[in-house]
Structures are given as C-alpha cells and as structure tokens.
Scaffold this active site. Structure first.
Site, short mmCIF file in Angstrom:
data_model
loop_
_atom_site.label_atom_id
_atom_site.label_comp_id
_atom_site.label_asym_id
_atom_site.label_seq_id
_atom_site.Cartn_x
_atom_site.Cartn_y
_atom_site.Cartn_z
N HIS A 1 0.83 -1.20 0.00
CA HIS A 1 0.00 0.00 0.00
C HIS A 1 0.86 1.25 0.00
O HIS A 1 2.08 1.21 0.21
CB HIS A 1 -0.93 -0.01 1.21
CG HIS A 1 -2.03 -1.02 1.09
ND1 HIS A 1 -3.06 -1.12 2.00
CD2 HIS A 1 -2.28 -1.98 0.16
CE1 HIS A 1 -3.88 -2.09 1.66
NE2 HIS A 1 -3.42 -2.63 0.54
N GLU B 1 1.14 3.72 2.10
CA GLU B 1 1.82 4.04 3.36
C GLU B 1 3.11 3.23 3.51
O GLU B 1 4.14 3.75 3.96
CB GLU B 1 0.90 3.76 4.55
CG GLU B 1 -0.37 4.59 4.56
CD GLU B 1 -1.55 3.89 3.88
OE1 GLU B 1 -2.68 4.06 4.36
OE2 GLU B 1 -1.33 3.17 2.88
N ARG C 1 -10.43 3.41 -21.69
CA ARG C 1 -10.72 1.98 -21.55
C ARG C 1 -9.77 1.31 -20.55
O ARG C 1 -10.16 0.44 -19.80
CB ARG C 1 -10.59 1.28 -22.91
CG ARG C 1 -11.75 1.45 -23.85
CD ARG C 1 -11.50 0.68 -25.14
NE ARG C 1 -12.58 0.86 -26.10
CZ ARG C 1 -12.61 0.32 -27.32
NH1 ARG C 1 -11.58 -0.44 -27.70
NH2 ARG C 1 -13.62 0.53 -28.12
N LEU D 1 -12.81 -4.32 -28.75
CA LEU D 1 -13.02 -3.74 -27.41
C LEU D 1 -11.77 -3.88 -26.53
O LEU D 1 -11.86 -4.17 -25.34
CB LEU D 1 -14.23 -4.37 -26.71
CG LEU D 1 -15.58 -4.19 -27.41
CD1 LEU D 1 -16.68 -4.82 -26.57
CD2 LEU D 1 -15.88 -2.71 -27.67
N THR E 1 -28.91 -0.11 -26.22
CA THR E 1 -28.27 -0.49 -24.95
C THR E 1 -27.98 0.74 -24.11
O THR E 1 -28.25 0.79 -22.91
CB THR E 1 -26.96 -1.26 -25.24
OG1 THR E 1 -27.27 -2.43 -25.97
CG2 THR E 1 -26.28 -1.65 -23.94
#
Length: 348
Positions: free
Chosen positions: A55, A57, A194, A214, A296
C-alpha cells in the site's frame, strides 16, 4: 505557507498526484498516495502501484532514508489507512510501529464495515489524526471505487460518438452500417479511458455490425473484461469479441448456453440492467464503460444506472442513420478533442 492548514492542503495535493500514478493498475483496490513530511520537508512518499502489492503508506515509509525522523513527522494519505488483514498487513499497525505522531487523511474508507476503524485505532494509540483535507478531490479520484462499494454496483460511464446531425451509425437498407466518426485524437483518448475501466459493454447489434475487439490498442494499458448482452446467442466464435486478446462475458436468456462458461443466463422478462450490474459487482468489477449501441445506451439512461456520460460530436454528417440516445446536455461541461466536441455529464 501562511498556516498549518495551507501546508496540509499542499502536501495532500502531492499525495493526490501520487495516487493517480496507480490509475488503471490497482482496481478493485482504490488509488492511494502518501507523503511523509518532517520539519517542512518531504522525506518520503509512495503510492499503491498494483493490486496485491504494498500500500501507499508502506511504500512511503520504505522510501525514508533516516527512519529516526518518523517520530516527529506527519503522514499525509488520501484514504484512511487500512485496519484489516488482506493481501497485505494493516497500515495502521505500521504507522504505530514507526511512531509517526500525526496523520492527515483525505477521506474515510467507504467500506461501511471498516469506515472509521483505522482512524479510531490510530487515535487510541495517541496519534493526532486530522480528517477531511481536500476531501472532494480525494473522493473524486476514487469515485469508481466508492460508488461500487456504497451502491453495490460498478461505476458506469456511458460513451458514444455521434454525427453532427445526431446519428451514431449509418443505415444501409434499414440495417446499421458502421461509419468512422471519432477523430484519431479522440480515439486515442478513449483507448486511454478503456484502460482505466474494469469492463466494457456493448449490445448484440454493435458486436455484429461493428465487430469490435473492445481492447486497448491505441494506448499502453490493460484490456478490460469484455461484456456483451447477447439475448439470443447470435454471436459466434468468429466475432472479435470472443478472441483471446481479453476475457469475455455474455448475458443471454438461453438455458442451453450456461454450459459455456462465457455465458450467464438472466431473466429478460425483467429489467436486465440491475441483473447485469449485480453479476459484475459479484465478480469484483468496480467500473463499467458502456459503448453501445443506441438501444443499450438508452436502456442504461432510462434505468438511471449511470454516473457519467461522455458524448462526442463529430463534424461529420450522415444522411440517414441510427439516432443517438436521448438525454439533455443542457448542464454538460463542453470541451474540444481533436476535431470533435465532447459533452460531459455527471449524475452524482
């Protein structure tokens, strides 16, 4: 700096800059940046680089050369330090062990089960904790993560490009015909977008007519999960959406398709949008880009199941075509992208 408050904002701004370095790499985790300051100087900084890795930190503490300075330092972190064991130990424990006396937090963790626990643990250990510095900015960069875990569905961006006279595709003998509307610049921009989303969705007609891949081709980044609403299972293995470039998930009403692990059966006699979003959230999809087609996109608009809309208006005109989705853009932000005009709506 005129005041301690101004200093806090300055260093939190740096933490925000760092957090954004993880965009497109940390999902389903949030983007987090951390800065450690001692005597008015930054002595350490870090950000969450990739899901499953250290992380912010932890990386910030690891970058400090003289660890003895930590006992009189302030840590600035865009999101409340975690208080639970996941793929990594709790950051609260690290902060306590290092003896950092002051922590400035942008926003609380949105998880209802843990929100505020990290702050409480630090305060009980005698750490001076300040919360809410640049709160709006910290909330915005993690809007997808926060939406997913407060609304139990992915954050939804609706995106389309339409002609100057309001069509998203041409018609050839009453059948949709693809036409190039996006400019080279706006195409690269959307490939970049994307890479920031966990999944991208289209309907059957778009998948058949445009035969899109895509994928992220014009930008360096990860490919999103491809999602298609394929009610009658009209698509075949030859369609690009089923190639090996990225995984694909299809929604259908045909029981016979459930043996194919790419297909999920849902009830098309009911509103399918909540069903699709619920299934994606269960698969840890925190953000979804919907790219078409018109039917859609309109179904998401009518269901109110969207957070952002990005409408690109091309200078190209089409004589006859498929009408773009209908929604008012009276309150939209407007900008230019190449030869196109971008209208940006927020539904917050």
């Amino acid at each position: 700096m005129d005041s301690k408050s101004d200093c806090d904002k300055l260093y939190m701004q740096r933490a925000l800059q760092l957090a954004l370095c993880g965009e497109g790499r940390v999902s389903p985790n949030p983007m987090v940046g951390a800065v450690i300051v001692c005597d008015g100087k930054i002595i350490g900084e870090g950000y969450h680089r990739k899901c499953g890795e250290a992380h912010a930190e932890v990386n910030a503490v690891a970058s400090v050369k003289d660890r003895s300075l930590l006992t009189r330092s302030t840590m600035y972190v865009t999101l409340e330090p975690c208080s639970h064991f996941g793929k990594t130990p709790p950051c609260c424990n690290l902060i306590k062990e290092c003896g950092i006396p002051r922590v400035v937090v942008g926003i609380k963790d949105p998880f209802p089960e843990v929100s505020g626990r990290g702050i409480s643990i630090l305060r009980e250990a005698g750490v001076d904790v300040k919360v809410g510095v640049l709160e709006d900015e910290c909330r915005y960069i993690n809007r997808r993560f926060i939406t997913a875990h407060t609304q139990k569905r992915p954050y939804v961006l609706l995106k389309w490009c339409e002609s100057q006279n309001g069509y998203i595709a041409a018609l050839d003998k009453d059948k949709p015909k693809p036409v190039q509307l996006s400019s080279p610049v706006s195409s690269i921009y959307m490939h970049r977008e994307r890479s920031f989303y966990d999944a991208i969705l289209v309907g059957t007609t778009t998948a058949l007519t445009d035969n899109p891949s895509l994928t992220v081709r014009g930008w360096k980044g990860k490919n999103p999960l491809r999602v298609v609403i394929d009610r009658e299972a009209k698509l075949s293995i030859e369609n690009k959406i089923f190639n090996t470039d990225a995984p694909t998930l299809a929604f259908t009403h045909l029981t016979s398709k459930v043996e194919d692990t790419r297909y999920i059966k849902i009830d098309f006699s009911k509103n399918i949008i909540p069903q699709v979003l619920s299934e994606l959230y269960a698969r840890k999809i925190t953000s979804l880009m919907v790219e078409g087609g018109a039917k859609t996109l309109q179904s998401f608009i009518d269901a109110g199941a969207w957070n952002e809309i990005r409408r690109e208006v091309s200078p190209v005109s089409i004589k006859e075509g498929v009408k773009a989705p209908e929604i008012s853009f009276a309150n939209a932000m407007v900008s230019e992208c190449g030869a196109s005009i971008i209208y940006h709506l927020n539904n917050q």
